[in-house]
Structure formats: C-alpha cells, structure tokens
Scaffold this active site. Structure first.
Site, mmCIF file in Angstrom:
data_model
loop_
_atom_site.group_PDB
_atom_site.id
_atom_site.type_symbol
_atom_site.label_atom_id
_atom_site.label_comp_id
_atom_site.label_asym_id
_atom_site.label_seq_id
_atom_site.Cartn_x
_atom_site.Cartn_y
_atom_site.Cartn_z
ATOM 1 N N PHE A 74 0.774 -1.096 0.131
ATOM 2 C CA PHE A 74 0.008 -0.258 0.279
ATOM 3 C C PHE A 74 0.581 1.570 0.234
ATOM 4 O O PHE A 74 0.778 1.993 -1.206
ATOM 5 C CB PHE A 74 -1.316 -0.384 1.210
ATOM 6 C CG PHE A 74 -1.385 1.394 1.786
ATOM 7 C CD1 PHE A 74 -2.004 2.176 0.788
ATOM 8 C CD2 PHE A 74 -1.035 1.543 2.938
ATOM 9 C CE1 PHE A 74 -2.933 3.287 1.547
ATOM 10 C CE2 PHE A 74 -1.869 3.139 3.694
ATOM 11 C CZ PHE A 74 -2.562 3.752 2.255
ATOM 12 N N TYR B 43 5.252 -8.052 17.135
ATOM 13 C CA TYR B 43 4.924 -7.624 16.071
ATOM 14 C C TYR B 43 5.893 -6.169 16.235
ATOM 15 O O TYR B 43 7.177 -5.925 16.051
ATOM 16 C CB TYR B 43 3.707 -6.759 15.856
ATOM 17 C CG TYR B 43 3.638 -5.633 14.669
ATOM 18 C CD1 TYR B 43 4.393 -5.437 13.597
ATOM 19 C CD2 TYR B 43 3.191 -4.887 14.554
ATOM 20 C CE1 TYR B 43 5.045 -5.224 12.256
ATOM 21 C CE2 TYR B 43 3.410 -3.877 13.638
ATOM 22 C CZ TYR B 43 3.670 -3.767 12.432
ATOM 23 O OH TYR B 43 4.216 -2.767 10.949
#
Ligand code: UDP
Length: 324
Positions: free
Chosen positions: A11, A149
């Site tokens: 993106f 993460y």
C-alpha cells in the site's frame, strides 16, 4: 538516480514508487506479494523507469544485486496488520527481523542510504500521549502474541541505530503511525478500508471494543512526502522520527463519519475484543504522535484532513470494492 523500495507493491510502497517515478527517478521494487499485490503496481509497469522483482527480501543474492544497483533504499517490506500477526506470528517475527538485518548488512557494505520503516506499535501500551521518539516503550508480555510485532520492529530500530553507530551507515528510522488511502486492504485488520467496505455493501459496521479508543490517521501521500523528505535530509541519519497525523478520532466517531460520507444505511455494531481477535487481546486506547521533531527538521506537516483522506479512500473503494 536509482531507488530501491522493498515492499514496493504494498500500500505505502506503491504510492512511494509512483511519486519517485513522477520526480523522474528510476525505481526498483522487490516484493513477495504476501500482503502487497500486483494490482498495486499495475499502472506503473508501463513506465520504462520502473522495474520489479517478485521475491522474498530474504533471498540474499537477489536483494544484494538490487542494493548494489541503488544508492538509496526505502525498506518497507514487513508483515503488517493485527489479524495477520495473530494468524502467523512466526513469519511476522522472521520476516521483520531477518529481512531488516539483511537489508542493513548489504547496505552497509556499500554505504547506501537507508530508510527503515517502523511503526507506532513500538510504543506498545504506553499511555503517555502524544508520544515522542525518546519516550520509553511499554511492550506487553510475550505470551500475548500481538506484542511480537512491536518487539520485532523495535529490534529493527535497535539494529538500524547500531549500524549507524558502529559503521556510520546513513540510516533513518521512520516510525509510521496509522496510515490510510487508496490501495490499503482491510484483509489484515486495517480499520478504515474495513469500515468503508462494510458501509458500501450495506453490511454492519463492526466497531471493536467500546469504540472509545482513538487513533490519528495520516493520508498516504503525506506519509510519502515525509519519507522522501527524510531521505533527502542529511541530518536525519542516525535518528528516529514519528510520521503521522495528529488529528485524533475515536473509532466510534470514525464509524459514524464513514457511514455519513458514504451515505450508507449500515447499522453500527459493537463487537467485544475477544470475539474480534482472540481471548485476552489488548488494544491501545490512544495513539497520538508528537511530530515536533520531523516538523523542525524538514518542515513536515500533514496537508490532508481525515475527511479528505476518507473521501479519497471511499472514492477509490467504490471503484475497486472486490479487489481490496
Ligand atoms: N477496529 C475496529 N474494527 C475493525 C478493525 C479495527 O473497530 O474492523 C479497531 C481496532 O480494534 C483498533 C482501531 O480500530 O482499536 C484501529 O485498528 P487498526 O488495526 O486499523 O490499527 P491499529 O490497531 O494497529 O492502530
């Protein structure tokens, strides 16, 4: 000038590629299409200054060759999205840690300039808002897998700064806060494309938790401006920068805005976190960047409002509802 973008079919990467091509430079992309998609770069393929390789950045010989070619590297390839991280934590950790390690190692051999994209997730559950680059980070316990993460990206940051300190590698860490715009997919958790698609399809708009948690969403073109500005600024090397918008919105307000701007008759419903993600899921209540540092150094200030960003994303998704 040749520019390498890892994750260039993603993106943000695809918008960055577009802008760099527009500035007349040559763009090289490496992307394994794990969360990126070929449709994101379809419109760039005809440009003779655009080159891409579909491969994992951990393929050393391919990555090495591309880094050798390009004096500057934007490292955007990473596993992203809360749903993805919960579903495949091993790949998230390995991709983020080993991928970044390889980029830095190969770039250091020839002293290439590198931007490492990081994330506001590294602030963890810190409640001090707005958060500044030198604030302490507060990452949850490892048995709660979502923190893998944040931790993997924090290691990326440490490693980048270590390369700067020991080898004078000109590397900049860009801590990206929530980003939004055309070509973002809702598949891995991102709230805005999810809400817009639900609204356009007349489905229920699912707000997780009580909806009082808030975020600041930066339009992708502003994010790209910030990344290019940091790459061009010599003084940015060896530093960490927050990149994002400071316009805060609660997720409940966001759902209402999306409903109004799409003219949808969808019902807004509230889904408990345990149902939306998994048992014991921890969400951040607020996430607001302090952008004083980047503003001072390169004059960065977001130019798109949340409403602008929503309108542009809605326009895009109306045309591409099933692809994203
Ligand atoms: N969220 C939501 N509905 C969705 C997806 C996300 O209410 O379909 C919430 C999510 O729990 C979080 C916020 O929206 O509070 C932003 O989520 P996203 O995954 O986009 O970004 P992050 O949590 O990484 O900031």
């Amino acid at each position: 000038m040749k520019v390498l973008i890892t994750g260039g079919a993603g993106f943000i990467g695809s918008h960055l590629a577009e802008e760099i091509l527009q500035q007349g430079m040559e763009v090289y992309v490496i992307d394994d299409l794990s969360t990126g998609a070929i449709q994101n770069i379809q419109h760039l393929k005809e440009n003779e200054r655009f080159h891409y390789v579909i491969d994992d950045i951990r393929n050393r010989s391919v990555l090495g060759e591309m880094i050798d070619l390009c004096p500057v590297v934007y490292h955007l390839a990473a596993a992203v999205g809360v749903h993805l991280i919960l579903d495949s934590p091993t790949n998230t950790i390995e991709n983020n840690v080993f991928g970044t390690e390889l980029v830095l190692k190969l770039a250091a051999k020839k002293r290439k300039k590198v931007i490492i994209s990081s994330t506001s997730e590294v602030y963890g559950k810190s409640e001090k808002m707005p958060c500044a680059e030198t604030d302490n980070i507060l990452i949850g316990a490892p048995n709660n897998i979502r923190w893998s993460y944040a931790c993997s990206k924090a290691i990326d940051e440490f490693l980048a700064l270590a390369y700067y300190k020991e080898m004078r590698l000109p590397v900049v860490v860009a801590r990206l806060f929530n980003t939004v715009g055309p070509r973002q997919t809702g598949r891995y958790g991102m709230v805005i494309p999810r809400f817009i698609k639900q609204a356009l399809r007349g489905e229920r708009i699912c707000v997780y938790g009580d909806g009082k948690q808030s975020r600041c969403f930066c339009y992708v073109k502003d994010t790209v401006t910030a990344l290019i500005g940091l790459m061009e600024c010599e003084k940015a090397a060896g530093e960490v920068f927050n990149v994002g918008s400071t316009e805060e919105v609660t997720i409940a307000e966001l759902a209402q805005k999306v409903k109004t701007l799409t003219g949808s008759s969808s019902e807004i419903v509230y889904v408990p976190y345990d149902e939306a993600y998994e048992q014991g899921f921890e969400d951040m209540r607020r996430r607001v960047p302090d952008i004083t540092k980047i503003k001072k150094l390169i004059g960065f200030k977001p130019s798109y409002s949340l409403d602008d960003a929503l309108r542009l994303t809605i326009e895009f998704l109306k045309e591409n509802l099933d692809e994203y």
